[in-house]
Motif scaffolding. Sequence first.
Motif, PDB file in Angstrom:
ATOM      1  N   THR A 251       0.840  -1.194   0.000  1.00 25.32           N
ATOM      2  CA  THR A 251       0.000   0.000   0.000  1.00 25.32           C
ATOM      3  C   THR A 251       0.876   1.246   0.000  1.00 25.32           C
ATOM      4  OG1 THR A 251      -1.787  -1.125   1.176  1.00 25.32           O
ATOM      5  CG2 THR A 251      -1.768   1.283   1.258  1.00 25.32           C
ATOM      6  N   THR A 253      -0.626   4.595  -0.249  1.00 23.89           N
ATOM      7  CA  THR A 253      -1.374   5.533   0.593  1.00 23.89           C
ATOM      8  C   THR A 253      -2.661   4.866   1.054  1.00 23.89           C
ATOM      9  OG1 THR A 253      -2.700   6.510  -1.197  1.00 23.89           O
ATOM     10  CG2 THR A 253      -0.528   7.477  -0.782  1.00 23.89           C
ATOM     11  N   LYS A 254      -3.191   5.345   2.184  1.00 25.65           N
ATOM     12  CA  LYS A 254      -4.482   4.882   2.678  1.00 25.65           C
ATOM     13  C   LYS A 254      -5.442   6.058   2.749  1.00 25.65           C
ATOM     14  CE  LYS A 254      -3.212   0.779   5.351  1.00 25.65           C
ATOM     15  NZ  LYS A 254      -3.303   0.104   6.674  1.00 25.65           N
ATOM     16  N   GLN A 255      -6.648   5.846   2.276  1.00 26.05           N
ATOM     17  CA  GLN A 255      -7.667   6.885   2.291  1.00 26.05           C
ATOM     18  C   GLN A 255      -7.873   7.401   3.715  1.00 26.05           C
ATOM     19  OE1 GLN A 255     -11.379   5.624   0.596  1.00 26.05           O
ATOM     20  NE2 GLN A 255     -12.424   7.564   0.996  1.00 26.05           N
ATOM     21  N   ARG A 299      -5.384  11.955   2.437  1.00 30.33           N
ATOM     22  CA  ARG A 299      -5.471  11.180   1.208  1.00 30.33           C
ATOM     23  C   ARG A 299      -6.933  10.886   0.870  1.00 30.33           C
ATOM     24  NH1 ARG A 299      -0.821  12.458  -1.016  1.00 30.33           N
ATOM     25  NH2 ARG A 299       0.983  11.823   0.230  1.00 30.33           N
ATOM     26  N   SER A 301      -7.828   8.655  -1.491  1.00 27.65           N
ATOM     27  CA  SER A 301      -7.979   7.292  -1.997  1.00 27.65           C
ATOM     28  C   SER A 301      -6.870   6.418  -1.433  1.00 27.65           C
ATOM     29  CB  SER A 301      -7.932   7.268  -3.534  1.00 27.65           C
ATOM     30  OG  SER A 301      -6.668   7.712  -3.993  1.00 27.65           O
ATOM     31  N   THR A 302      -7.066   5.121  -1.559  1.00 27.68           N
ATOM     32  CA  THR A 302      -6.040   4.143  -1.211  1.00 27.68           C
ATOM     33  C   THR A 302      -5.360   3.689  -2.495  1.00 27.68           C
ATOM     34  OG1 THR A 302      -7.226   3.374   0.751  1.00 27.68           O
ATOM     35  CG2 THR A 302      -5.617   1.865  -0.210  1.00 27.68           C
ATOM     36  N   THR A 304      -2.712   0.998  -4.102  1.00 25.75           N
ATOM     37  CA  THR A 304      -2.108  -0.304  -3.840  1.00 25.75           C
ATOM     38  C   THR A 304      -1.402  -0.801  -5.094  1.00 25.75           C
ATOM     39  OG1 THR A 304      -3.948  -0.808  -2.345  1.00 25.75           O
ATOM     40  CG2 THR A 304      -2.548  -2.647  -3.005  1.00 25.75           C
TER      41      THR A 304
END
Length: 343
Positions: A251, A253-255, A299, A301-302, A304
Amino acid sequence: MAPTSLSATATSLSWIPSEAVTGAARRAFDVGFAHYDAPPPDVIDDLDELRAADGFRFANVLSVRAGIVDGQVSEAGYADGSGVVMGSTTVRLGRLGATFAAVALPVIQREPEYRDDGTVRLVQTCGGRTALPMPRQVPHAPFVKMQAPWVWTTLALVLRPDGTAEVELAGASPFPRHWVYDATGALALKSGLTNYAGWVAHSFGARTPWGDEDSPALVTASESASERVLSRMLMTGAKKPKVISLAAGDTLTKQGMPGDELYLLLDGVLAVDVDGARLAELGPGAVLGERAVLEGGRRTSTLTAVTQARVAVAPAEAIDRDRLAELASSHRREEQTPEAELA
Protein backbone atom coordinates in the motif's frame (compact mmCIF):
# COMPACT_ATOMS: atom_id res chain seq x y z
CA MET A 1 -18.80 6.81 -49.78
CA ALA A 2 -16.99 3.79 -48.37
CA PRO A 3 -13.25 3.62 -49.10
CA THR A 4 -11.99 1.24 -51.79
CA SER A 5 -8.52 0.95 -50.30
CA LEU A 6 -7.03 1.29 -46.85
CA SER A 7 -3.65 2.09 -45.38
CA ALA A 8 -2.47 2.70 -41.84
CA THR A 9 0.73 2.90 -39.84
CA ALA A 10 1.34 2.23 -36.15
CA THR A 11 4.67 2.69 -34.41
CA SER A 12 6.29 1.64 -31.17
CA LEU A 13 9.24 3.52 -29.69
CA SER A 14 11.44 1.82 -27.10
CA TRP A 15 13.46 3.86 -24.62
CA ILE A 16 15.15 3.61 -21.22
CA PRO A 17 13.29 5.61 -18.56
CA SER A 18 14.94 7.18 -15.55
CA GLU A 19 15.81 4.76 -12.73
CA ALA A 20 14.87 1.69 -14.82
CA VAL A 21 18.28 -0.04 -14.68
CA THR A 22 18.96 -2.10 -11.56
CA GLY A 23 21.84 -4.09 -10.11
CA ALA A 24 25.52 -3.54 -10.88
CA ALA A 25 24.79 -2.04 -14.31
CA ARG A 26 23.11 0.95 -12.70
CA ARG A 27 26.51 2.34 -11.76
CA ALA A 28 27.29 3.03 -15.43
CA PHE A 29 24.18 5.22 -15.62
CA ASP A 30 24.80 6.93 -12.28
CA VAL A 31 28.31 8.07 -13.29
CA GLY A 32 27.25 9.19 -16.77
CA PHE A 33 29.00 6.47 -18.81
CA ALA A 34 25.58 5.43 -20.14
CA HIS A 35 22.42 7.50 -20.11
CA TYR A 36 18.71 7.25 -19.52
CA ASP A 37 16.42 8.66 -22.20
CA ALA A 38 14.02 11.58 -22.11
CA PRO A 39 10.42 10.46 -22.71
CA PRO A 40 9.49 10.46 -26.41
CA PRO A 41 7.00 13.07 -27.66
CA ASP A 42 3.23 12.75 -27.38
CA VAL A 43 2.93 12.76 -31.18
CA ILE A 44 5.39 11.48 -33.79
CA ASP A 45 5.87 14.19 -36.41
CA ASP A 46 9.14 13.06 -38.01
CA LEU A 47 10.63 9.69 -37.07
CA ASP A 48 13.90 10.34 -38.90
CA GLU A 49 14.39 13.61 -37.06
CA LEU A 50 13.64 11.92 -33.75
CA ARG A 51 16.16 9.19 -34.53
CA ALA A 52 18.83 11.75 -35.42
CA ALA A 53 18.25 13.39 -32.03
CA ASP A 54 18.84 10.03 -30.26
CA GLY A 55 15.17 10.06 -29.26
CA PHE A 56 14.67 6.28 -28.98
CA ARG A 57 16.57 2.99 -28.90
CA PHE A 58 14.56 1.30 -31.64
CA ALA A 59 11.23 1.62 -33.44
CA ASN A 60 8.81 -0.92 -34.85
CA VAL A 61 7.01 0.72 -37.80
CA LEU A 62 4.02 -1.37 -38.89
CA SER A 63 2.65 -0.05 -42.19
CA VAL A 64 -0.17 -1.96 -43.87
CA ARG A 65 -2.46 -1.58 -46.87
CA ALA A 66 -5.58 -3.40 -48.06
CA GLY A 67 -8.48 -3.22 -50.48
CA ILE A 68 -12.24 -3.26 -49.86
CA VAL A 69 -14.45 -5.69 -51.78
CA ASP A 70 -18.18 -6.03 -51.00
CA GLY A 71 -17.74 -4.44 -47.59
CA GLN A 72 -14.91 -6.79 -46.62
CA VAL A 73 -11.21 -6.04 -46.20
CA SER A 74 -9.22 -8.04 -48.75
CA GLU A 75 -5.78 -8.27 -50.33
CA ALA A 76 -4.10 -6.98 -47.18
CA GLY A 77 -0.35 -6.81 -46.89
CA TYR A 78 2.64 -4.96 -45.50
CA ALA A 79 3.45 -1.66 -47.16
CA ASP A 80 6.88 -0.47 -48.25
CA GLY A 81 8.77 0.90 -45.27
CA SER A 82 7.19 -1.46 -42.77
CA GLY A 83 9.94 -2.78 -40.52
CA VAL A 84 12.51 -1.87 -37.90
CA VAL A 85 14.28 1.45 -37.36
CA MET A 86 17.30 1.04 -35.10
CA GLY A 87 18.66 3.83 -32.97
CA SER A 88 22.08 3.94 -31.36
CA THR A 89 23.84 3.76 -28.00
CA THR A 90 26.10 6.60 -26.86
CA VAL A 91 28.60 6.13 -24.04
CA ARG A 92 30.81 8.76 -22.43
CA LEU A 93 33.98 8.76 -20.37
CA GLY A 94 34.81 12.25 -19.22
CA ARG A 95 34.81 14.49 -22.28
CA LEU A 96 35.14 11.56 -24.65
CA GLY A 97 32.12 9.91 -26.21
CA ALA A 98 31.39 7.16 -28.70
CA THR A 99 28.20 6.14 -30.48
CA PHE A 100 27.49 2.54 -31.46
CA ALA A 101 24.88 1.60 -34.04
CA ALA A 102 22.42 -1.06 -32.93
CA VAL A 103 22.12 -4.42 -34.68
CA ALA A 104 18.71 -5.27 -36.17
CA LEU A 105 17.18 -8.74 -36.14
CA PRO A 106 15.13 -10.08 -39.09
CA VAL A 107 11.61 -8.64 -39.23
CA ILE A 108 8.85 -11.20 -38.60
CA GLN A 109 5.62 -10.52 -40.52
CA ARG A 110 2.74 -12.95 -40.07
CA GLU A 111 0.21 -13.80 -42.74
CA PRO A 112 -2.86 -11.52 -42.66
CA GLU A 113 -5.70 -12.86 -40.50
CA TYR A 114 -9.08 -12.26 -42.18
CA ARG A 115 -12.01 -12.21 -39.77
CA ASP A 116 -15.70 -12.95 -40.12
CA ASP A 117 -16.61 -9.35 -39.28
CA GLY A 118 -14.87 -8.10 -42.43
CA THR A 119 -11.71 -6.87 -40.70
CA VAL A 120 -8.13 -8.03 -41.07
CA ARG A 121 -5.35 -8.23 -38.48
CA LEU A 122 -1.66 -7.95 -39.39
CA VAL A 123 1.14 -8.65 -36.91
CA GLN A 124 4.80 -7.63 -37.08
CA THR A 125 7.71 -8.26 -34.72
CA CYS A 126 10.83 -6.09 -34.85
CA GLY A 127 13.85 -5.80 -32.63
CA GLY A 128 17.59 -6.00 -32.20
CA ARG A 129 20.39 -5.41 -29.71
CA THR A 130 23.05 -2.86 -28.94
CA ALA A 131 26.45 -3.42 -30.53
CA LEU A 132 28.16 -2.89 -27.18
CA PRO A 133 29.31 -6.13 -25.51
CA MET A 134 27.56 -7.00 -22.26
CA PRO A 135 29.39 -9.93 -20.62
CA ARG A 136 27.34 -11.61 -17.89
CA GLN A 137 26.37 -14.92 -16.35
CA VAL A 138 22.92 -16.29 -17.22
CA PRO A 139 20.97 -19.05 -15.41
CA HIS A 140 20.76 -21.44 -18.37
CA ALA A 141 22.84 -22.57 -21.34
CA PRO A 142 25.24 -21.20 -22.48
CA PHE A 143 25.59 -19.78 -18.89
CA VAL A 144 27.85 -16.94 -20.08
CA LYS A 145 26.80 -14.38 -22.70
CA MET A 146 28.92 -11.66 -24.28
CA GLN A 147 26.34 -10.00 -26.52
CA ALA A 148 23.63 -7.77 -25.11
CA PRO A 149 20.11 -9.16 -24.61
CA TRP A 150 17.57 -8.66 -27.37
CA VAL A 151 14.81 -6.05 -27.38
CA TRP A 152 11.62 -6.27 -29.41
CA THR A 153 7.97 -5.39 -29.78
CA THR A 154 5.18 -7.24 -31.54
CA LEU A 155 2.58 -4.85 -32.95
CA ALA A 156 -0.80 -5.73 -34.43
CA LEU A 157 -3.04 -3.53 -36.56
CA VAL A 158 -6.70 -4.29 -37.18
CA LEU A 159 -8.10 -2.64 -40.32
CA ARG A 160 -11.87 -2.17 -40.59
CA PRO A 161 -13.93 -1.72 -43.77
CA ASP A 162 -14.93 1.81 -42.67
CA GLY A 163 -11.29 2.91 -42.86
CA THR A 164 -10.55 2.97 -39.13
CA ALA A 165 -7.68 1.06 -37.53
CA GLU A 166 -6.84 -0.19 -34.05
CA VAL A 167 -3.33 -0.89 -32.75
CA GLU A 168 -2.34 -3.53 -30.18
CA LEU A 169 0.89 -4.20 -28.31
CA ALA A 170 0.72 -7.98 -28.68
CA GLY A 171 4.10 -8.74 -27.12
CA ALA A 172 7.35 -7.10 -26.05
CA SER A 173 10.68 -7.66 -24.36
CA PRO A 174 10.54 -7.01 -20.60
CA PHE A 175 12.97 -4.11 -21.03
CA PRO A 176 13.10 -1.22 -21.91
CA ARG A 177 9.87 0.84 -21.88
CA HIS A 178 7.72 0.63 -25.02
CA TRP A 179 5.33 3.39 -26.15
CA VAL A 180 2.83 2.73 -28.93
CA TYR A 181 1.46 5.33 -31.34
CA ASP A 182 -1.76 4.87 -33.30
CA ALA A 183 -2.52 5.54 -36.96
CA THR A 184 -2.76 9.29 -36.30
CA GLY A 185 0.74 9.33 -34.78
CA ALA A 186 -0.58 10.01 -31.26
CA LEU A 187 0.56 8.15 -28.16
CA ALA A 188 -2.07 5.50 -27.41
CA LEU A 189 -0.60 2.68 -25.29
CA LYS A 190 2.47 1.88 -23.22
CA SER A 191 4.05 -1.10 -21.54
CA GLY A 192 3.32 -0.89 -17.84
CA LEU A 193 6.25 -2.78 -16.36
CA THR A 194 9.98 -3.03 -17.03
CA ASN A 195 12.07 -5.90 -15.68
CA TYR A 196 15.75 -5.24 -16.24
CA ALA A 197 16.99 -8.26 -14.28
CA GLY A 198 14.70 -10.66 -16.12
CA TRP A 199 15.64 -9.14 -19.47
CA VAL A 200 19.36 -9.52 -18.82
CA ALA A 201 18.96 -13.14 -17.72
CA HIS A 202 16.57 -14.49 -20.34
CA SER A 203 15.99 -12.29 -23.41
CA PHE A 204 18.03 -14.01 -26.10
CA GLY A 205 17.87 -17.03 -28.39
CA ALA A 206 14.97 -19.43 -27.89
CA ARG A 207 13.29 -17.16 -25.32
CA THR A 208 12.40 -14.56 -27.94
CA PRO A 209 10.07 -14.41 -30.97
CA TRP A 210 13.02 -15.54 -33.13
CA GLY A 211 13.11 -18.73 -31.07
CA ASP A 212 9.99 -20.20 -29.49
CA GLU A 213 8.54 -17.49 -27.25
CA ASP A 214 7.17 -13.99 -27.21
CA SER A 215 6.55 -12.18 -23.94
CA PRO A 216 3.06 -10.82 -23.31
CA ALA A 217 3.15 -7.11 -22.55
CA LEU A 218 1.38 -5.57 -19.58
CA VAL A 219 -0.33 -2.72 -21.43
CA THR A 220 -1.68 0.45 -19.84
CA ALA A 221 -3.44 3.45 -21.31
CA SER A 222 -1.55 6.65 -21.93
CA GLU A 223 -1.63 9.19 -19.11
CA SER A 224 -2.89 12.74 -19.69
CA ALA A 225 -0.83 15.41 -21.41
CA SER A 226 -0.73 17.46 -18.20
CA GLU A 227 0.66 14.47 -16.30
CA ARG A 228 3.43 14.08 -18.87
CA VAL A 229 4.38 17.73 -18.39
CA LEU A 230 4.37 17.38 -14.60
CA SER A 231 6.38 14.16 -14.68
CA ARG A 232 9.12 15.88 -16.68
CA MET A 233 9.15 18.74 -14.18
CA LEU A 234 9.45 16.36 -11.23
CA MET A 235 12.28 14.30 -12.73
CA THR A 236 14.32 17.19 -14.15
CA GLY A 237 13.95 19.68 -11.30
CA ALA A 238 16.79 21.02 -9.21
CA LYS A 239 16.23 18.35 -6.57
CA LYS A 240 15.70 14.78 -7.75
CA PRO A 241 12.83 12.98 -6.03
CA LYS A 242 13.37 9.95 -3.84
CA VAL A 243 12.54 6.66 -5.59
CA ILE A 244 10.92 3.83 -3.64
CA SER A 245 10.09 0.27 -4.67
CA LEU A 246 6.84 -1.55 -3.94
CA ALA A 247 6.06 -5.24 -4.10
CA ALA A 248 2.73 -6.38 -5.50
CA GLY A 249 0.14 -5.88 -2.76
CA ASP A 250 2.01 -3.09 -0.95
CA THR A 251 0.00 0.00 0.00
CA LEU A 252 1.36 3.40 -1.00
CA THR A 253 -1.37 5.53 0.59
CA LYS A 254 -4.48 4.88 2.68
CA GLN A 255 -7.67 6.89 2.29
CA GLY A 256 -8.12 9.36 5.15
CA MET A 257 -4.50 9.33 6.30
CA PRO A 258 -2.51 12.59 6.34
CA GLY A 259 -0.12 13.24 3.47
CA ASP A 260 1.72 16.10 1.81
CA GLU A 261 3.86 14.41 -0.85
CA LEU A 262 3.40 13.93 -4.58
CA TYR A 263 3.95 10.63 -6.34
CA LEU A 264 5.04 9.86 -9.89
CA LEU A 265 4.56 6.24 -10.95
CA LEU A 266 7.74 5.30 -12.81
CA ASP A 267 7.03 1.63 -13.40
CA GLY A 268 4.28 -0.88 -12.69
CA VAL A 269 0.55 -0.56 -12.02
CA LEU A 270 -1.25 1.00 -9.04
CA ALA A 271 -4.90 0.44 -8.12
CA VAL A 272 -7.03 3.38 -6.95
CA ASP A 273 -9.71 2.48 -4.37
CA VAL A 274 -12.20 4.85 -2.73
CA ASP A 275 -14.46 3.61 0.08
CA GLY A 276 -13.46 0.06 -0.80
CA ALA A 277 -14.45 0.32 -4.48
CA ARG A 278 -11.88 -0.10 -7.26
CA LEU A 279 -12.07 2.98 -9.49
CA ALA A 280 -9.01 2.67 -11.72
CA GLU A 281 -5.69 0.98 -12.36
CA LEU A 282 -2.95 3.38 -13.43
CA GLY A 283 0.31 2.83 -15.28
CA PRO A 284 3.65 4.61 -15.63
CA GLY A 285 3.50 8.39 -15.90
CA ALA A 286 0.56 8.85 -13.53
CA VAL A 287 1.02 11.73 -11.06
CA LEU A 288 -0.79 11.16 -7.77
CA GLY A 289 -1.28 12.73 -4.36
CA GLU A 290 -2.10 16.28 -5.46
CA ARG A 291 -5.59 16.29 -3.96
CA ALA A 292 -4.30 15.74 -0.43
CA VAL A 293 -2.00 18.73 -0.92
CA LEU A 294 -4.85 20.94 -2.16
CA GLU A 295 -7.77 19.64 -0.11
CA GLY A 296 -6.83 19.56 3.54
CA GLY A 297 -3.83 17.28 3.73
CA ARG A 298 -5.61 13.90 3.82
CA ARG A 299 -5.47 11.18 1.21
CA THR A 300 -8.66 10.86 -0.83
CA SER A 301 -7.98 7.29 -2.00
CA THR A 302 -6.04 4.14 -1.21
CA LEU A 303 -3.25 3.31 -3.66
CA THR A 304 -2.11 -0.30 -3.84
CA ALA A 305 0.53 -1.90 -6.06
CA VAL A 306 -1.04 -4.39 -8.49
CA THR A 307 2.43 -5.36 -9.73
CA GLN A 308 5.88 -4.58 -8.46
CA ALA A 309 6.32 -0.85 -8.90
CA ARG A 310 8.76 2.03 -8.60
CA VAL A 311 7.48 5.41 -7.44
CA ALA A 312 9.19 8.80 -7.29
CA VAL A 313 8.28 10.75 -4.14
CA ALA A 314 8.52 14.55 -4.25
CA PRO A 315 7.56 17.38 -1.89
CA ALA A 316 4.42 19.30 -2.77
CA GLU A 317 6.37 22.49 -3.47
CA ALA A 318 8.08 20.78 -6.42
CA ILE A 319 5.05 21.79 -8.55
CA ASP A 320 3.17 25.09 -8.37
CA ARG A 321 -0.38 24.92 -7.03
CA ASP A 322 -2.06 26.08 -10.24
CA ARG A 323 -0.69 23.08 -12.11
CA LEU A 324 -1.70 20.79 -9.25
CA ALA A 325 -5.23 22.22 -9.31
CA GLU A 326 -5.48 21.56 -13.05
CA LEU A 327 -4.43 17.95 -12.50
CA ALA A 328 -6.75 17.50 -9.50
CA SER A 329 -9.77 18.54 -11.56
CA SER A 330 -9.28 15.45 -13.74
CA HIS A 331 -8.66 13.09 -10.82
CA ARG A 332 -12.06 13.15 -9.12
CA ARG A 333 -12.59 9.49 -9.87
CA GLU A 334 -15.12 9.00 -7.07
CA GLU A 335 -17.47 11.33 -8.99
CA GLN A 336 -17.36 9.06 -12.04
CA THR A 337 -18.51 5.52 -12.60
CA PRO A 338 -15.67 3.00 -12.86
CA GLU A 339 -16.78 2.25 -16.41
CA ALA A 340 -16.49 5.90 -17.43
CA GLU A 341 -13.13 6.31 -15.72
CA LEU A 342 -11.62 3.30 -17.42
CA ALA A 343 -13.12 3.95 -20.84
